[in-house]
Design a protein around this motif. Sequence first.
Motif, PDB file in Angstrom:
ATOM      1  N   VAL A  37       0.839  -1.211   0.000  1.00 30.59           N
ATOM      2  CA  VAL A  37       0.000   0.000   0.000  1.00 30.59           C
ATOM      3  C   VAL A  37       0.865   1.249   0.000  1.00 30.59           C
ATOM      4  O   VAL A  37       0.607   2.204  -0.753  1.00 30.59           O
ATOM      5  CB  VAL A  37      -0.967  -0.006   1.199  1.00 30.59           C
ATOM      6  N   LEU A  38       1.901   1.259   0.827  1.00 32.05           N
ATOM      7  CA  LEU A  38       2.791   2.423   0.869  1.00 32.05           C
ATOM      8  C   LEU A  38       3.499   2.642  -0.460  1.00 32.05           C
ATOM      9  O   LEU A  38       3.637   3.775  -0.930  1.00 32.05           O
ATOM     10  CB  LEU A  38       3.802   2.271   2.004  1.00 32.05           C
ATOM     11  N   TRP A  39       3.950   1.546  -1.095  1.00 35.60           N
ATOM     12  CA  TRP A  39       4.647   1.671  -2.380  1.00 35.60           C
ATOM     13  C   TRP A  39       3.698   2.154  -3.474  1.00 35.60           C
ATOM     14  O   TRP A  39       4.052   3.012  -4.281  1.00 35.60           O
ATOM     15  CB  TRP A  39       5.294   0.349  -2.767  1.00 35.60           C
ATOM     16  N   ALA A  40       2.471   1.630  -3.512  1.00 31.82           N
ATOM     17  CA  ALA A  40       1.498   2.073  -4.511  1.00 31.82           C
ATOM     18  C   ALA A  40       1.137   3.537  -4.304  1.00 31.82           C
ATOM     19  O   ALA A  40       1.005   4.296  -5.279  1.00 31.82           O
ATOM     20  CB  ALA A  40       0.249   1.202  -4.449  1.00 31.82           C
ATOM     21  N   SER A  41       0.997   3.950  -3.041  1.00 32.27           N
ATOM     22  CA  SER A  41       0.695   5.358  -2.754  1.00 32.27           C
ATOM     23  C   SER A  41       1.840   6.258  -3.189  1.00 32.27           C
ATOM     24  O   SER A  41       1.623   7.315  -3.791  1.00 32.27           O
ATOM     25  CB  SER A  41       0.434   5.549  -1.259  1.00 32.27           C
ATOM     26  N   PHE A  42       3.064   5.829  -2.897  1.00 32.64           N
ATOM     27  CA  PHE A  42       4.230   6.615  -3.300  1.00 32.64           C
ATOM     28  C   PHE A  42       4.276   6.773  -4.815  1.00 32.64           C
ATOM     29  O   PHE A  42       4.493   7.881  -5.322  1.00 32.64           O
ATOM     30  CB  PHE A  42       5.510   5.932  -2.810  1.00 32.64           C
ATOM     31  N   LYS A  43       4.062   5.678  -5.559  1.00 36.73           N
ATOM     32  CA  LYS A  43       4.101   5.759  -7.022  1.00 36.73           C
ATOM     33  C   LYS A  43       2.988   6.647  -7.557  1.00 36.73           C
ATOM     34  O   LYS A  43       3.203   7.428  -8.488  1.00 36.73           O
ATOM     35  CB  LYS A  43       3.991   4.360  -7.640  1.00 36.73           C
ATOM     36  N   THR A  44       1.796   6.573  -6.957  1.00 36.27           N
ATOM     37  CA  THR A  44       0.679   7.398  -7.416  1.00 36.27           C
ATOM     38  C   THR A  44       0.961   8.873  -7.196  1.00 36.27           C
ATOM     39  O   THR A  44       0.778   9.693  -8.103  1.00 36.27           O
ATOM     40  CB  THR A  44      -0.608   6.991  -6.682  1.00 36.27           C
ATOM     41  N   PHE A  45       1.418   9.225  -6.002  1.00 40.81           N
ATOM     42  CA  PHE A  45       1.700  10.635  -5.720  1.00 40.81           C
ATOM     43  C   PHE A  45       2.881  11.145  -6.542  1.00 40.81           C
ATOM     44  O   PHE A  45       2.894  12.292  -6.965  1.00 40.81           O
ATOM     45  CB  PHE A  45       1.942  10.848  -4.234  1.00 40.81           C
ATOM     46  N   ARG A  46       3.873  10.286  -6.791  1.00 37.72           N
ATOM     47  CA  ARG A  46       5.007  10.677  -7.619  1.00 37.72           C
ATOM     48  C   ARG A  46       4.542  10.972  -9.043  1.00 37.72           C
ATOM     49  O   ARG A  46       4.930  11.976  -9.645  1.00 37.72           O
ATOM     50  CB  ARG A  46       6.058   9.572  -7.631  1.00 37.72           C
ATOM     51  N   ASP A  47       3.674  10.119  -9.593  1.00 30.77           N
ATOM     52  CA  ASP A  47       3.164  10.328 -10.938  1.00 30.77           C
ATOM     53  C   ASP A  47       2.279  11.567 -11.013  1.00 30.77           C
ATOM     54  O   ASP A  47       2.307  12.296 -12.001  1.00 30.77           O
ATOM     55  CB  ASP A  47       2.396   9.104 -11.416  1.00 30.77           C
ATOM     56  N   MET A  48       1.494  11.805  -9.962  1.00 27.53           N
ATOM     57  CA  MET A  48       0.655  13.005  -9.941  1.00 27.53           C
ATOM     58  C   MET A  48       1.525  14.254  -9.917  1.00 27.53           C
ATOM     59  O   MET A  48       1.228  15.242 -10.597  1.00 27.53           O
ATOM     60  CB  MET A  48      -0.273  12.989  -8.728  1.00 27.53           C
ATOM     61  N   ARG A  49       2.604  14.229  -9.152  1.00 29.31           N
ATOM     62  CA  ARG A  49       3.499  15.374  -9.060  1.00 29.31           C
ATOM     63  C   ARG A  49       4.202  15.631 -10.387  1.00 29.31           C
ATOM     64  O   ARG A  49       4.376  16.774 -10.798  1.00 29.31           O
ATOM     65  CB  ARG A  49       4.533  15.129  -7.965  1.00 29.31           C
ATOM     66  N   ASP A  50       4.591  14.553 -11.067  1.00 31.80           N
ATOM     67  CA  ASP A  50       5.308  14.687 -12.331  1.00 31.80           C
ATOM     68  C   ASP A  50       4.382  14.950 -13.509  1.00 31.80           C
ATOM     69  O   ASP A  50       4.848  15.172 -14.615  1.00 31.80           O
ATOM     70  CB  ASP A  50       6.135  13.428 -12.604  1.00 31.80           C
ATOM     71  N   GLY A  51       3.078  14.902 -13.288  1.00 32.59           N
ATOM     72  CA  GLY A  51       2.128  15.167 -14.356  1.00 32.59           C
ATOM     73  C   GLY A  51       1.930  14.005 -15.307  1.00 32.59           C
ATOM     74  O   GLY A  51       1.462  14.187 -16.416  1.00 32.59           O
ATOM     75  N   VAL A  52       2.257  12.806 -14.887  1.00 32.37           N
ATOM     76  CA  VAL A  52       2.049  11.630 -15.721  1.00 32.37           C
ATOM     77  C   VAL A  52       0.607  11.199 -15.559  1.00 32.37           C
ATOM     78  O   VAL A  52       0.169  10.909 -14.451  1.00 32.37           O
ATOM     79  CB  VAL A  52       2.997  10.474 -15.301  1.00 32.37           C
ATOM     80  N   PRO A  53      -0.174  11.166 -16.638  1.00 30.78           N
ATOM     81  CA  PRO A  53      -1.573  10.766 -16.490  1.00 30.78           C
ATOM     82  C   PRO A  53      -1.675   9.295 -16.109  1.00 30.78           C
ATOM     83  O   PRO A  53      -0.954   8.457 -16.637  1.00 30.78           O
ATOM     84  CB  PRO A  53      -2.176  11.022 -17.873  1.00 30.78           C
ATOM     85  N   GLY A  54      -2.570   9.020 -15.173  1.00 24.94           N
ATOM     86  CA  GLY A  54      -2.761   7.638 -14.730  1.00 24.94           C
ATOM     87  C   GLY A  54      -3.565   6.849 -15.748  1.00 24.94           C
ATOM     88  O   GLY A  54      -4.294   7.395 -16.569  1.00 24.94           O
ATOM     89  N   LYS A  55      -3.423   5.553 -15.690  1.00 28.31           N
ATOM     90  CA  LYS A  55      -4.161   4.685 -16.595  1.00 28.31           C
ATOM     91  C   LYS A  55      -4.705   3.530 -15.780  1.00 28.31           C
ATOM     92  O   LYS A  55      -3.970   2.893 -15.035  1.00 28.31           O
ATOM     93  CB  LYS A  55      -3.232   4.163 -17.684  1.00 28.31           C
ATOM     94  N   LEU A  56      -5.982   3.290 -15.893  1.00 26.28           N
ATOM     95  CA  LEU A  56      -6.575   2.185 -15.182  1.00 26.28           C
ATOM     96  C   LEU A  56      -6.118   0.874 -15.797  1.00 26.28           C
ATOM     97  O   LEU A  56      -5.985   0.768 -17.009  1.00 26.28           O
ATOM     98  CB  LEU A  56      -8.103   2.267 -15.229  1.00 26.28           C
TER      99      LEU A  56
END
Length: 69
Positions: A37-56
Motif C-alpha cells: 500500500v505504501l509503495w502504490a501510494s508513493f508511485k501514485t503521488f510521484r506520478d501526480m506530481r510529475d504530471g504523468v496521467p494515470g491509466k486504469l
Amino acid sequence: MGTALSLHGVVIIAALAIGAHEGGVAGALLAVPLTAVLWASFKTFRDMRDGVPGKLPAEDDEAAPAVHA
C-alpha cells in the motif's frame, strides 16, 4: 508474490523480517500488505506530481480513446 504486488523479493523479505521483529506474528502478517500500500501510494503521488496521467489497468488502448482533462 512479488510480481502480483510489484515488489522486489528482497523488499518482501525485509518487510517480513522487520514486521516479525517489531510486531511478532501480527507484524509479519501485516508487513507485506502495508508495504504494498505504501509503495502504490508513493508511485501514485510521484506520478501526480510529475504530471504523468494515470491509466486504469482495465483500460484497453484500442477499445476507446482516453479522455484527458
